[in-house]
Design a protein around this motif. Structure first.
Motif, PDB file in Angstrom:
ATOM      1  N   GLU A 116     -14.672  -5.024  -0.128  1.00 29.93           N
ATOM      2  CA  GLU A 116     -14.619  -6.205  -0.981  1.00 29.93           C
ATOM      3  C   GLU A 116     -14.128  -5.902  -2.393  1.00 29.93           C
ATOM      4  O   GLU A 116     -13.776  -6.807  -3.131  1.00 29.93           O
ATOM      5  N   LYS A 117     -14.038  -4.628  -2.781  1.00 35.13           N
ATOM      6  CA  LYS A 117     -13.601  -4.260  -4.128  1.00 35.13           C
ATOM      7  C   LYS A 117     -12.186  -3.693  -4.161  1.00 35.13           C
ATOM      8  O   LYS A 117     -11.431  -3.966  -5.074  1.00 35.13           O
ATOM      9  N   ALA A 118     -11.840  -2.887  -3.173  1.00 39.41           N
ATOM     10  CA  ALA A 118     -10.509  -2.284  -3.148  1.00 39.41           C
ATOM     11  C   ALA A 118      -9.477  -3.356  -2.785  1.00 39.41           C
ATOM     12  O   ALA A 118      -9.743  -4.244  -1.994  1.00 39.41           O
ATOM     13  N   VAL A 119      -8.314  -3.268  -3.407  1.00 39.54           N
ATOM     14  CA  VAL A 119      -7.247  -4.231  -3.149  1.00 39.54           C
ATOM     15  C   VAL A 119      -6.051  -3.470  -2.594  1.00 39.54           C
ATOM     16  O   VAL A 119      -5.589  -2.510  -3.191  1.00 39.54           O
ATOM     17  N   VAL A 120      -5.573  -3.931  -1.441  1.00 43.56           N
ATOM     18  CA  VAL A 120      -4.409  -3.318  -0.811  1.00 43.56           C
ATOM     19  C   VAL A 120      -3.361  -4.410  -0.630  1.00 43.56           C
ATOM     20  O   VAL A 120      -3.646  -5.454  -0.060  1.00 43.56           O
ATOM     21  N   GLN A 131      12.220   3.250  12.725  1.00 39.98           N
ATOM     22  CA  GLN A 131      10.922   3.196  12.052  1.00 39.98           C
ATOM     23  C   GLN A 131      10.757   1.897  11.289  1.00 39.98           C
ATOM     24  O   GLN A 131      11.728   1.330  10.800  1.00 39.98           O
ATOM     25  N   ILE A 132       9.532   1.449  11.200  1.00 40.14           N
ATOM     26  CA  ILE A 132       9.177   0.363  10.289  1.00 40.14           C
ATOM     27  C   ILE A 132       8.472   1.024   9.117  1.00 40.14           C
ATOM     28  O   ILE A 132       7.515   1.780   9.303  1.00 40.14           O
ATOM     29  N   VAL A 133       8.958   0.770   7.908  1.00 39.41           N
ATOM     30  CA  VAL A 133       8.408   1.403   6.707  1.00 39.41           C
ATOM     31  C   VAL A 133       7.676   0.345   5.888  1.00 39.41           C
ATOM     32  O   VAL A 133       8.247  -0.690   5.550  1.00 39.41           O
ATOM     33  N   PHE A 134       6.416   0.604   5.574  1.00 40.00           N
ATOM     34  CA  PHE A 134       5.599  -0.275   4.746  1.00 40.00           C
ATOM     35  C   PHE A 134       5.394   0.384   3.396  1.00 40.00           C
ATOM     36  O   PHE A 134       5.014   1.555   3.331  1.00 40.00           O
ATOM     37  N   LEU A 135       5.654  -0.325   2.316  1.00 45.75           N
ATOM     38  CA  LEU A 135       5.310   0.149   0.986  1.00 45.75           C
ATOM     39  C   LEU A 135       4.018  -0.550   0.599  1.00 45.75           C
ATOM     40  O   LEU A 135       3.924  -1.772   0.625  1.00 45.75           O
ATOM     41  N   ILE A 136       3.028   0.253   0.252  1.00 43.91           N
ATOM     42  CA  ILE A 136       1.690  -0.274   0.023  1.00 43.91           C
ATOM     43  C   ILE A 136       1.239   0.058  -1.394  1.00 43.91           C
ATOM     44  O   ILE A 136       1.400   1.184  -1.867  1.00 43.91           O
ATOM     45  N   SER A 137       0.635  -0.921  -2.037  1.00 45.96           N
ATOM     46  CA  SER A 137       0.037  -0.738  -3.359  1.00 45.96           C
ATOM     47  C   SER A 137      -1.474  -0.852  -3.205  1.00 45.96           C
ATOM     48  O   SER A 137      -1.968  -1.796  -2.583  1.00 45.96           O
ATOM     49  N   MET A 138      -2.207   0.128  -3.753  1.00 43.49           N
ATOM     50  CA  MET A 138      -3.673   0.092  -3.665  1.00 43.49           C
ATOM     51  C   MET A 138      -4.282   0.126  -5.053  1.00 43.49           C
ATOM     52  O   MET A 138      -3.840   0.886  -5.909  1.00 43.49           O
ATOM     53  N   LYS A 139      -5.297  -0.693  -5.249  1.00 39.53           N
ATOM     54  CA  LYS A 139      -6.081  -0.670  -6.486  1.00 39.53           C
ATOM     55  C   LYS A 139      -7.532  -0.451  -6.097  1.00 39.53           C
ATOM     56  O   LYS A 139      -8.110  -1.235  -5.350  1.00 39.53           O
ATOM     57  N   ILE A 140      -8.110   0.649  -6.613  1.00 39.51           N
ATOM     58  CA  ILE A 140      -9.484   1.003  -6.288  1.00 39.51           C
ATOM     59  C   ILE A 140     -10.254   1.132  -7.596  1.00 39.51           C
ATOM     60  O   ILE A 140      -9.927   1.974  -8.437  1.00 39.51           O
ATOM     61  N   PRO A 141     -11.265   0.290  -7.792  1.00 40.37           N
ATOM     62  CA  PRO A 141     -12.023   0.368  -9.044  1.00 40.37           C
ATOM     63  C   PRO A 141     -12.827   1.663  -9.144  1.00 40.37           C
ATOM     64  O   PRO A 141     -13.246   2.225  -8.125  1.00 40.37           O
TER      65      PRO A 141
END
Length: 162
Positions: A116-120, A131-141
């Motif tokens: 509930e806190k981490a944002v992906v 290939q399928i390539v995913f670019l992911i941004s993560m924010k972890i408090p």
């Protein structure tokens, strides 16, 4: 996934409800009813049958009877514990945890990795060759200031390398 106005939605934060619902439904031979799902989520949230009944505005004995006839029986059968006596309603969540239905959380000093806190965010999806390539941004408090966090992570790295 339960909607936000459903009771006991916090169970989705700690449990793999979709897999559990699917496995129990396969065993039952048809989908779990909304009432069965609600009762199961109540147990997974640590509520007793009496507490589930209270939160749902139902009769406690009725909820206990429903649980015995459905969820308790399904879980015992799913986990091959049909011959075991259910000592306490808490056994259900303990057994399901032991069977791997509880989400595994990673503990890192100074970081709050709770779902509930981490944002992906998936920022981009590309198809490249095969290939399928995913670019992911993560924010972890973090719990602490960044200097303390850096010290904690360095200590963790030093510990692992010894």
């Amino acid at each position: 996934m339960p909607s936000s106005n459903e009771p006991f939605t916090q169970a989705a934060n700690s449990w793999d409800l979709e897999t559990l619902y699917s496995d129990l439904s396969s065993l039952k031979g048809k989908r779990l009813t909304p009432v069965e799902k609600r009762h199961l989520r109540g147990l997974l949230c640590g509520c007793s049958p009496a507490e589930i009944a209270e939160k749902l505005g139902k009769n406690g004995k009725g909820v206990e009877t429903d649980l015995c006839a459905t969820i308790y029986r399904y879980v015992k059968s799913l986990l091959d514990k049909s011959d075991e006596k259910l000592e306490n309603w808490r056994n259900i969540s303990e057994w399901l945890d032991d069977a791997g239905y509880k989400n595994q959380s990673i503990k890192v000093p100074g970081l709050d990795l709770s779902p509930e806190k981490a944002v992906v965010n998936v920022t981009n999806i590309n198809i490249e060759s095969d290939q399928i390539v995913f670019l992911i941004s993560m924010k972890i408090p973090t719990y602490q200031d960044s200097d303390s966090l850096e010290d904690e992570l360095n200590n963790l790295d030093n510990y692992r390398s010894n």
